[in-house]
Design a protein around this motif. Structure first.
Motif, PDB file in Angstrom:
ATOM      1  N   VAL A  16       0.741  -5.842   1.674  1.00  0.00           N
ATOM      2  CA  VAL A  16      -0.591  -6.364   1.821  1.00  0.00           C
ATOM      3  C   VAL A  16      -1.023  -7.898   1.842  1.00  0.00           C
ATOM      4  CG1 VAL A  16      -2.564  -6.293  -0.236  1.00  0.00           C
ATOM      5  CG2 VAL A  16      -1.645  -4.239   0.614  1.00  0.00           C
ATOM      6  N   SER A  17       0.897  -8.262   1.019  1.00  0.00           N
ATOM      7  CA  SER A  17       0.536  -9.609   0.457  1.00  0.00           C
ATOM      8  C   SER A  17       1.850  -9.993  -0.034  1.00  0.00           C
ATOM      9  CB  SER A  17      -0.080 -10.300  -0.175  1.00  0.00           C
ATOM     10  OG  SER A  17       0.359 -10.037  -1.587  1.00  0.00           O
TER      11      SER A  17
ATOM     12  N   ALA B 176       8.851 -13.891   7.310  1.00  0.00           N
ATOM     13  CA  ALA B 176       9.932 -12.319   6.952  1.00  0.00           C
ATOM     14  C   ALA B 176       9.416 -11.637   6.606  1.00  0.00           C
ATOM     15  CB  ALA B 176      10.744 -13.359   6.453  1.00  0.00           C
ATOM     16  N   VAL B 177       8.577 -11.647   5.081  1.00  0.00           N
ATOM     17  CA  VAL B 177       8.649 -10.199   4.198  1.00  0.00           C
ATOM     18  C   VAL B 177       7.333  -9.654   5.413  1.00  0.00           C
ATOM     19  CG1 VAL B 177       7.559  -9.476   2.047  1.00  0.00           C
ATOM     20  CG2 VAL B 177       9.236 -11.160   2.621  1.00  0.00           C
ATOM     21  N   LEU B 178       6.347 -10.760   5.202  1.00  0.00           N
ATOM     22  CA  LEU B 178       4.952  -9.777   5.811  1.00  0.00           C
ATOM     23  C   LEU B 178       5.131  -9.588   7.592  1.00  0.00           C
ATOM     24  CD1 LEU B 178       2.598 -12.580   5.492  1.00  0.00           C
ATOM     25  CD2 LEU B 178       2.470 -10.576   4.938  1.00  0.00           C
ATOM     26  N   LYS B 179       6.630  -9.509   7.969  1.00  0.00           N
ATOM     27  CA  LYS B 179       6.954  -9.156   9.687  1.00  0.00           C
ATOM     28  C   LYS B 179       7.733  -8.350   9.592  1.00  0.00           C
ATOM     29  CE  LYS B 179       6.730 -13.497  12.303  1.00  0.00           C
ATOM     30  NZ  LYS B 179       7.594 -13.618  13.298  1.00  0.00           N
ATOM     31  N   SER B 180       8.108  -7.514   8.417  1.00  0.00           N
ATOM     32  CA  SER B 180       8.487  -6.663   8.447  1.00  0.00           C
ATOM     33  C   SER B 180       8.266  -5.122   7.316  1.00  0.00           C
ATOM     34  CB  SER B 180       9.467  -6.911   6.771  1.00  0.00           C
ATOM     35  OG  SER B 180       9.366  -6.568   5.552  1.00  0.00           O
ATOM     36  N   ASP B 181       6.795  -5.578   7.465  1.00  0.00           N
ATOM     37  CA  ASP B 181       6.127  -4.039   7.561  1.00  0.00           C
ATOM     38  C   ASP B 181       6.072  -3.156   8.076  1.00  0.00           C
ATOM     39  OD1 ASP B 181       3.684  -3.184   6.448  1.00  0.00           O
ATOM     40  OD2 ASP B 181       2.331  -3.870   8.213  1.00  0.00           O
ATOM     41  N   PRO B 182       5.815  -2.152   7.977  1.00  0.00           N
ATOM     42  CA  PRO B 182       5.857  -1.760   6.279  1.00  0.00           C
ATOM     43  C   PRO B 182       7.672  -1.758   6.335  1.00  0.00           C
ATOM     44  CG  PRO B 182       6.151   0.219   8.042  1.00  0.00           C
ATOM     45  CD  PRO B 182       6.055  -1.285   8.779  1.00  0.00           C
TER      46      PRO B 182
ATOM     47  N   LEU C  48       0.712  -1.165   0.011  1.00  0.00           N
ATOM     48  CA  LEU C  48      -0.019   0.291  -0.083  1.00  0.00           C
ATOM     49  C   LEU C  48       0.838   1.192  -0.064  1.00  0.00           C
ATOM     50  CD1 LEU C  48      -3.105  -0.697   2.736  1.00  0.00           C
ATOM     51  CD2 LEU C  48      -3.213  -0.680   0.148  1.00  0.00           C
ATOM     52  N   PRO C  49       0.621   2.214  -0.672  1.00  0.00           N
ATOM     53  CA  PRO C  49       1.192   3.831  -0.111  1.00  0.00           C
ATOM     54  C   PRO C  49       1.883   3.949   1.552  1.00  0.00           C
ATOM     55  CG  PRO C  49      -0.979   4.201  -2.090  1.00  0.00           C
ATOM     56  CD  PRO C  49      -1.144   2.606  -1.210  1.00  0.00           C
ATOM     57  N   GLY C  50       2.531   3.921   1.630  1.00  0.00           N
ATOM     58  CA  GLY C  50       3.200   4.292   2.880  1.00  0.00           C
ATOM     59  C   GLY C  50       4.361   3.220   2.719  1.00  0.00           C
TER      60      GLY C  50
END
Length: 70
Positions: A22-23, A42-48, A16-18
């Motif tokens: 999202v997935s 790991a990618v999901l936990k790196s949010d944002p 998402l912008p910012g």
């Protein structure tokens, strides 16, 4: 499970912008379903994710090679 020392997989990430993730989906497997799932988590936990310095460089769909190094 024991992870191999050397592996890589291709991951598609939607943002998402910012930079909010999202997935995250492995689109080319490393050959081990457990490692693929671990990479997605790991990618999901790196949010944002960090944003580029130039806002015009933002792309909500990223594809990259995940290849850890020792």
């Amino acid at each position: 499970y024991n992870s191999p020392d050397d592996f890589q997989c291709k991951v598609k990430v939607q943002l998402l912008p910012g930079g909010s993730v999202v997935s995250a989906k492995v689109i080319e497997s490393c050959g081990n379903a457990g490692l693929d799932a671990s990479v997605e988590r790991a990618v999901l936990k790196s949010d944002p994710l960090p944003m580029p310095d130039n806002p015009d460089d933002f792309d909500r769909n990223l594809t990259f090679i995940f290849q850890p190094t020792n």
